[in-house]
Design a protein around this motif. Structure first.
Motif, PDB file in Angstrom:
ATOM      1  N   HIS A  28       0.841  -1.197   0.000  1.00  0.00           N
ATOM      2  CA  HIS A  28       0.000   0.000   0.000  1.00  0.00           C
ATOM      3  C   HIS A  28       0.876   1.246   0.000  1.00  0.00           C
ATOM      4  CE1 HIS A  28      -2.682  -3.157   1.374  1.00  0.00           C
ATOM      5  NE2 HIS A  28      -3.668  -2.411   0.923  1.00  0.00           N
ATOM      6  N   LEU A  30       1.667   4.779   1.396  1.00  0.00           N
ATOM      7  CA  LEU A  30       1.434   5.303   2.747  1.00  0.00           C
ATOM      8  C   LEU A  30       1.947   6.732   2.893  1.00  0.00           C
ATOM      9  CD1 LEU A  30       2.857   2.265   4.791  1.00  0.00           C
ATOM     10  CD2 LEU A  30       0.474   2.651   4.156  1.00  0.00           C
ATOM     11  N   SER A 137       9.742  -2.641   4.653  1.00  0.00           N
ATOM     12  CA  SER A 137       9.372  -1.249   4.354  1.00  0.00           C
ATOM     13  C   SER A 137       9.791  -0.266   5.445  1.00  0.00           C
ATOM     14  CB  SER A 137       7.858  -1.158   4.168  1.00  0.00           C
ATOM     15  OG  SER A 137       7.426  -2.101   3.227  1.00  0.00           O
ATOM     16  N   THR A 180       1.034  -7.980  10.628  1.00  0.00           N
ATOM     17  CA  THR A 180       0.918  -6.798   9.749  1.00  0.00           C
ATOM     18  C   THR A 180       0.236  -7.134   8.422  1.00  0.00           C
ATOM     19  OG1 THR A 180       2.866  -5.871  10.807  1.00  0.00           O
ATOM     20  CG2 THR A 180       2.265  -4.924   8.683  1.00  0.00           C
TER      21      THR A 180
HETATM   22  O1  C5P Z   1       7.663  -4.497   4.052  1.00  0.00           O
HETATM   23  P1  C5P Z   1       7.288  -5.458   5.125  1.00  0.00           P
HETATM   24  O2  C5P Z   1       7.787  -6.855   4.861  1.00  0.00           O
HETATM   25  O3  C5P Z   1       7.637  -4.992   6.487  1.00  0.00           O
HETATM   26  O4  C5P Z   1       5.697  -5.529   5.109  1.00  0.00           O
HETATM   27  C1  C5P Z   1       4.990  -6.515   5.800  1.00  0.00           C
HETATM   28  C2  C5P Z   1       3.618  -6.639   5.211  1.00  0.00           C
HETATM   29  O5  C5P Z   1       2.842  -5.461   5.496  1.00  0.00           O
HETATM   30  C3  C5P Z   1       3.591  -6.764   3.700  1.00  0.00           C
HETATM   31  O6  C5P Z   1       3.715  -8.094   3.314  1.00  0.00           O
HETATM   32  C4  C5P Z   1       2.215  -6.209   3.357  1.00  0.00           C
HETATM   33  O7  C5P Z   1       1.234  -7.189   3.605  1.00  0.00           O
HETATM   34  C5  C5P Z   1       2.021  -5.120   4.403  1.00  0.00           C
HETATM   35  N1  C5P Z   1       2.405  -3.785   3.905  1.00  0.00           N
HETATM   36  C6  C5P Z   1       1.634  -3.146   2.967  1.00  0.00           C
HETATM   37  N2  C5P Z   1       1.997  -1.905   2.515  1.00  0.00           N
HETATM   38  C7  C5P Z   1       3.101  -1.292   3.008  1.00  0.00           C
HETATM   39  C8  C5P Z   1       3.893  -1.920   3.978  1.00  0.00           C
HETATM   40  C9  C5P Z   1       3.529  -3.169   4.426  1.00  0.00           C
HETATM   41  O8  C5P Z   1       0.620  -3.690   2.515  1.00  0.00           O
HETATM   42  N3  C5P Z   1       3.411  -0.087   2.560  1.00  0.00           N
END
Ligand code: C5P
Length: 308
Positions: A28, A30, A137, A180
């Motif tokens: 997503h 953000l 992220s 998450t």
């Molecule tokens: O980037 P990271 O591995 O920390 O993200 C964990 C999960 O959080 C991703 O697999 C996704 O499901 C969700 N996420 C997202 N959009 C973002 C960051 C994280 O949908 N900007």
């Protein structure tokens, strides 16, 4: 050349989390305002004679295998810099898991920074952040720390003026740990993007302006502008978190909000006395509570605490 390094790795909270779009890659878009706090793990890295990566953690619930983000950070650096040998990584865990406090991410950030220093690679912060973004992220923010505006997946950072001595009460229900991916997936499947109240009101610019002002009224202004879109996905599934947030709001705090995808709910307190009263009111056998201050960095030497 030294053979070991010991770093503190700070947790973060989201003062602001707005979901502005869903992306083709499953993530997503953000707009976030992130803040380092002085709830810290200690990450020790010790060179060993083989090429192996070993991870140990004081919390037995943390997996120490290849799925551990600290392990992944070490493996990524070994593949980029073949001269890096093996290491033992020991994590003294204070930051709770599944809490929305970036505990795993900050450990990975400490490993990237620690390897750069231990093997004297001479990387810039921006090069370390490029590695961090490949791992998760919010890991670039965990490298830089302080107060920052984060956009994109969360990896595009603009530093904001330091929020010094912001006093926070951090509350984590022991029995509730939130995934998450589940939180974002729930947000998406429930069509919550269409009805974001933040967009029309331009809340994020107001929060950035409040932080830029940097005077005695800043905590009060920030308290009023706290925002987290993921609350709309997570709180309906966890009435205990709604009750905890309401209890905090009843305590003359300056504002209360879920951090990240939860389950931490934090409150901003006007002063330390009030923070102690708030903490005493919400603490139970089932809810862990910490009183913390904002930090101006995230990864730092074990014997310093960068409040200013
Ligand atoms: O980037 P990271 O591995 O920390 O993200 C964990 C999960 O959080 C991703 O697999 C996704 O499901 C969700 N996420 C997202 N959009 C973002 C960051 C994280 O949908 N900007």
């Amino acid at each position: 050349m030294t053979s070991r390094i010991s770093l503190k790795a700070a947790a973060k909270i989201n003062l602001y989390l707005e979901i502005t779009g869903s992306r083709a890659d499953g993530y997503h878009d953000l707009v976030m305002i992130l803040q380092s706090i002085d709830l810290c793990d200690r990450v020790d890295i010790r060179k060993i004679g083989t090429d192996e990566i070993q991870v140990n953690c004081t919390n037995p619930e943390v997996p120490c295998d290849r799925t551990n983000l600290a392990y992944k950070a070490a493996a990524l650096m070994q593949s980029a810099y073949p001269e890096i040998g093996g290491m033992e990584i020991t994590i003294d865990k204070q930051i709770p898991m599944g809490a929305g406090l970036a505990g795993g991410s900050t450990n990975a950030a400490a490993v990237l920074v620690g390897i750069d220093r231990l093997w004297e690679l001479g990387l810039t912060q921006s090069q370390i952040c490029d590695f961090a973004a490949q791992l998760g992220s919010d890991i670039p923010f965990c490298v830089t720390g302080g107060t920052a505006l984060a956009t994109g997946r969360g990896e595009v950072l603009s530093p904001l003026p330091d929020l010094k001595d912001l006093i926070l009460v951090i509350c984590k229900p022991r029995q509730i740990s939130i995934s998450t991916p589940w939180a974002y997936q729930t947000f998406r499947s429930q069509g919550l993007l269409a009805a974001s109240p933040a967009k029309t009101q331009n809340f994020s610019s107001q929060m950035v302006a409040a932080i830029a002002t940097g005077n005695e009224s800043t905590p009060k202004k920030i308290g009023r502008l706290l925002y987290n879109d993921l609350e709309r996905a997570v709180l309906p599934a966890y009435p205990e978190l709604v009750a905890l947030k309401n209890k905090l709001l009843d305590q003359e705090c300056l504002g209360a909000m879920m951090s990240g995808s939860g389950s931490t709910i934090f409150a901003i307190a006007p002063d330390l006395d009030r923070a102690q009263q708030i903490a005493a009111t919400v603490k139970t056998d089932d809810i862990d509570v910490w009183i913390v201050k904002s930090l101006v960095r995230s990864i730092f030497d074990d014997d310093t605490l960068p409040h200013n």
